[in-house]
Design an enzyme around this catalytic site. Structure first.
Site, PDB file in Angstrom:
ATOM      1  N   HIS A 164      -0.527  -0.178   1.610  1.00 19.88           N
ATOM      2  CA  HIS A 164       0.546   0.662   2.150  1.00 19.88           C
ATOM      3  C   HIS A 164      -0.014   1.589   3.210  1.00 19.88           C
ATOM      4  O   HIS A 164      -1.134   2.099   3.101  1.00 19.88           O
ATOM      5  CB  HIS A 164       1.310   1.412   1.059  1.00 19.88           C
ATOM      6  CG  HIS A 164       0.569   2.486   0.325  1.00 19.88           C
ATOM      7  ND1 HIS A 164       0.529   3.786   0.753  1.00 19.88           N
ATOM      8  CD2 HIS A 164      -0.132   2.455  -0.828  1.00 19.88           C
ATOM      9  CE1 HIS A 164      -0.157   4.521  -0.111  1.00 19.88           C
ATOM     10  NE2 HIS A 164      -0.574   3.743  -1.077  1.00 19.88           N
TER      11      HIS A 164
ATOM     12  N   ASP B 195       1.730   4.294   4.560  1.00 23.32           N
ATOM     13  CA  ASP B 195       2.190   5.679   4.495  1.00 23.32           C
ATOM     14  C   ASP B 195       1.265   6.504   3.612  1.00 23.32           C
ATOM     15  O   ASP B 195       0.504   5.965   2.796  1.00 23.32           O
ATOM     16  CB  ASP B 195       3.629   5.755   3.980  1.00 23.32           C
ATOM     17  CG  ASP B 195       3.749   5.344   2.531  1.00 23.32           C
ATOM     18  OD1 ASP B 195       3.175   4.289   2.163  1.00 23.32           O
ATOM     19  OD2 ASP B 195       4.403   6.051   1.748  1.00 23.32           O
TER      20      ASP B 195
ATOM     21  N   ASP C 247      -6.018   7.005  -0.316  1.00 22.85           N
ATOM     22  CA  ASP C 247      -4.696   6.529  -0.729  1.00 22.85           C
ATOM     23  C   ASP C 247      -3.753   6.453   0.466  1.00 22.85           C
ATOM     24  O   ASP C 247      -3.058   7.396   0.795  1.00 22.85           O
ATOM     25  CB  ASP C 247      -4.137   7.470  -1.795  1.00 22.85           C
ATOM     26  CG  ASP C 247      -2.868   6.939  -2.440  1.00 22.85           C
ATOM     27  OD1 ASP C 247      -2.579   5.751  -2.283  1.00 22.85           O
ATOM     28  OD2 ASP C 247      -2.169   7.733  -3.097  1.00 22.85           O
TER      29      ASP C 247
ATOM     30  N   GLU D 132       5.389   3.439   0.223  1.00 24.81           N
ATOM     31  CA  GLU D 132       4.939   3.304  -1.159  1.00 24.81           C
ATOM     32  C   GLU D 132       4.953   4.655  -1.868  1.00 24.81           C
ATOM     33  O   GLU D 132       5.191   4.725  -3.079  1.00 24.81           O
ATOM     34  CB  GLU D 132       3.534   2.693  -1.193  1.00 24.81           C
ATOM     35  CG  GLU D 132       3.060   2.265  -2.590  1.00 24.81           C
ATOM     36  CD  GLU D 132       2.367   3.361  -3.387  1.00 24.81           C
ATOM     37  OE1 GLU D 132       2.122   3.161  -4.583  1.00 24.81           O
ATOM     38  OE2 GLU D 132       2.069   4.442  -2.800  1.00 24.81           O
ATOM     39  N   GLU D 133       4.713   5.713  -1.091  1.00 23.93           N
ATOM     40  CA  GLU D 133       4.758   7.053  -1.673  1.00 23.93           C
ATOM     41  C   GLU D 133       6.194   7.556  -1.820  1.00 23.93           C
ATOM     42  O   GLU D 133       6.426   8.660  -2.311  1.00 23.93           O
ATOM     43  CB  GLU D 133       3.960   8.036  -0.802  1.00 23.93           C
ATOM     44  CG  GLU D 133       2.494   7.675  -0.604  1.00 23.93           C
ATOM     45  CD  GLU D 133       1.653   7.864  -1.850  1.00 23.93           C
ATOM     46  OE1 GLU D 133       2.195   8.320  -2.879  1.00 23.93           O
ATOM     47  OE2 GLU D 133       0.456   7.541  -1.795  1.00 23.93           O
TER      48      GLU D 133
ATOM     49  N   GLU E  80      -5.371  -0.661  -3.315  1.00 27.23           N
ATOM     50  CA  GLU E  80      -5.358   0.668  -3.917  1.00 27.23           C
ATOM     51  C   GLU E  80      -6.783   1.033  -4.308  1.00 27.23           C
ATOM     52  O   GLU E  80      -7.591   0.151  -4.603  1.00 27.23           O
ATOM     53  CB  GLU E  80      -4.461   0.707  -5.159  1.00 27.23           C
ATOM     54  CG  GLU E  80      -2.975   0.589  -4.885  1.00 27.23           C
ATOM     55  CD  GLU E  80      -2.356   1.849  -4.305  1.00 27.23           C
ATOM     56  OE1 GLU E  80      -3.052   2.903  -4.292  1.00 27.23           O
ATOM     57  OE2 GLU E  80      -1.204   1.797  -3.849  1.00 27.23           O
TER      58      GLU E  80
ATOM     59  N   HIS F 171      -4.198  12.371  -2.824  1.00 28.99           N
ATOM     60  CA  HIS F 171      -3.257  13.475  -2.602  1.00 28.99           C
ATOM     61  C   HIS F 171      -3.919  14.856  -2.568  1.00 28.99           C
ATOM     62  O   HIS F 171      -3.214  15.864  -2.609  1.00 28.99           O
ATOM     63  CB  HIS F 171      -2.155  13.477  -3.674  1.00 28.99           C
ATOM     64  CG  HIS F 171      -1.388  12.194  -3.758  1.00 28.99           C
ATOM     65  ND1 HIS F 171      -0.265  12.071  -4.558  1.00 28.99           N
ATOM     66  CD2 HIS F 171      -1.546  10.988  -3.165  1.00 28.99           C
ATOM     67  CE1 HIS F 171       0.224  10.835  -4.457  1.00 28.99           C
ATOM     68  NE2 HIS F 171      -0.550  10.163  -3.608  1.00 28.99           N
TER      69      HIS F 171
END
Length: 348
Positions: free
Chosen positions: A62, A64, A86, A117-118, A140, A318
């Site tokens: 992903h 984003d 991530d 995805e987030e 991931e 994050h």
């Protein structure tokens, strides 16, 4: 393809959910330079295809990230920036590994940088029936020597209760008090569900994400939004059935739900990854993640061997200190390159 430049430049294009277009355009251009048939699909995903044939391998990452831009810089072996872990690090790993493996006779190697995805995972949802892979790797962070077999499920729930307004001296229960009691009953119930389990992957774990209350002079209203991480034994539908038994004053709605997924250890894909990790001097291990990923969405539909794999320490997901080891990143590329060659040549 310069794999470090690919990652650094991709991370430099800040792309929180909903603002991915510049990063998508960059990745498509880089894949085209590397010989992929690359394009932006109708959803906005970056797609690159190497080779042609009846067999498909999908490498799904992903593009984003969460909010919070971090200055992109290299300090020694570490690359800092939002998305390094991530999950632009894993996405760049998928892309570079496919380019290094090159086209394989009878196979399409399909790299996808998916949107959102987030958020609502619309990037992955829109490709569920576009591709029909024999194998799939979801990008991931697992660490270069670990293979992720599964992720917990997730349910987003809204609880809302309304009560007639009453004087604060009346002794009547307010909407806020009723909502708090509901939350306490839910927490108590999860302790009962989890009493016979010790592994977090097998437990139901609720989290209160937001609270809101208001009064209009006639009605007192309270609302909670709750996320519940779910084990394989508790799909979202069953959770809702159980939750509805906890309260008869408010209304409970399932806003979004996705079941847990756990894949098999004994598959050609896993065996090829194990072999490749060992060839790099690693002692491979398996992990089960307590979060949720696009793996949960695609694996049940594609019904093929699926794992999540990629460089990076997921403890940095994050965080304001998000960074990745470039040496680990390169190791992961070598592992995945060898894996792609092994499974396409049938030597598993």
């Amino acid at each position: 393809m310069d794999e470090v430049a690919l990652l650094k430049d991709l991370v430099s294009r800040y792309s929180p959910t909903g603002e991915e277009s510049k990063a998508v355009a960059f990745l498509v251009e880089e894949m085209q330079k590397a010989g992929f048939k690359a394009f932006v699909d109708s959803t906005g995903n970056a797609v690159g295809i190497l080779g042609d044939g009846p067999n498909e391998i999908v490498l799904l990452g992903h593009i984003d990230t969460v909010q919070g831009e971090i200055p992109v810089r290299i300090e020694g072996d570490l690359l800092f920036g939002r998305g390094t872990v991530d999950a632009k690090g894993p996405l760049a790993c998928l892309t570079a590994a496919a380019a290094q493996a090159g086209p394989q006779p009878g196979w399409k190697i399909i790299v996808i940088g998916a949107l959102a995805e987030e958020g609502d995972s619309r990037g992955a949802k829109e490709i569920l029936h576009t591709y029909h892979p024999h194998f799939a790797v979801i990008g991931e962070p697992s660490g270069w020597d670990r293979i992720t077999l599964g992720y917990k499920g997730s349910a987003w729930i809204r609880y809302r209760v309304e009560k007639p307004m009453s004087h604060s001296a009346s002794g009547k229960q307010t909407a806020c008090e009723t909502a708090v009691q509901f939350w306490n009953r839910l927490v108590k119930q999860t302790h009962q569900w989890n009493a016979s389990t010790t592994r977090v992957f097998d437990q139901v774990t609720p989290s209160l994400r937001s609270m809101h209350s208001e009064q209009n002079g006639f009605v007192d209203t309270a609302e909670l939004e709750i996320n519940v991480r779910l084990p394989p034994a508790m799909p979202p539908e069953r959770l809702m059935q159980e939750i509805l038994l906890l309260d008869d004053e408010g209304t409970v709605n399932l806003l979004d739900g996705i079941p847990a997924y756990r894949g098999e250890k004994n598959s050609p894909l896993v065996r090829a990854l194990l072999q490749a990790i060992r060839s790099e001097g690693g002692n491979p291990t398996f992990s089960l993640k307590t979060g949720t990923a696009d793996l949960n969405l695609v694996a049940p539909v594609w019904s093929c061997p699926c794992v999540a794999y990629g460089p990076g320490d997921s403890n940095l997901d994050h965080t304001p200190n998000e960074h990745i080891s470039l040496s680990e990143y390169r190791q992961s590329i070598r592992v995945l390159t060898q894996t792609l060659k092994t499974i396409t040549q049938g030597a598993s």
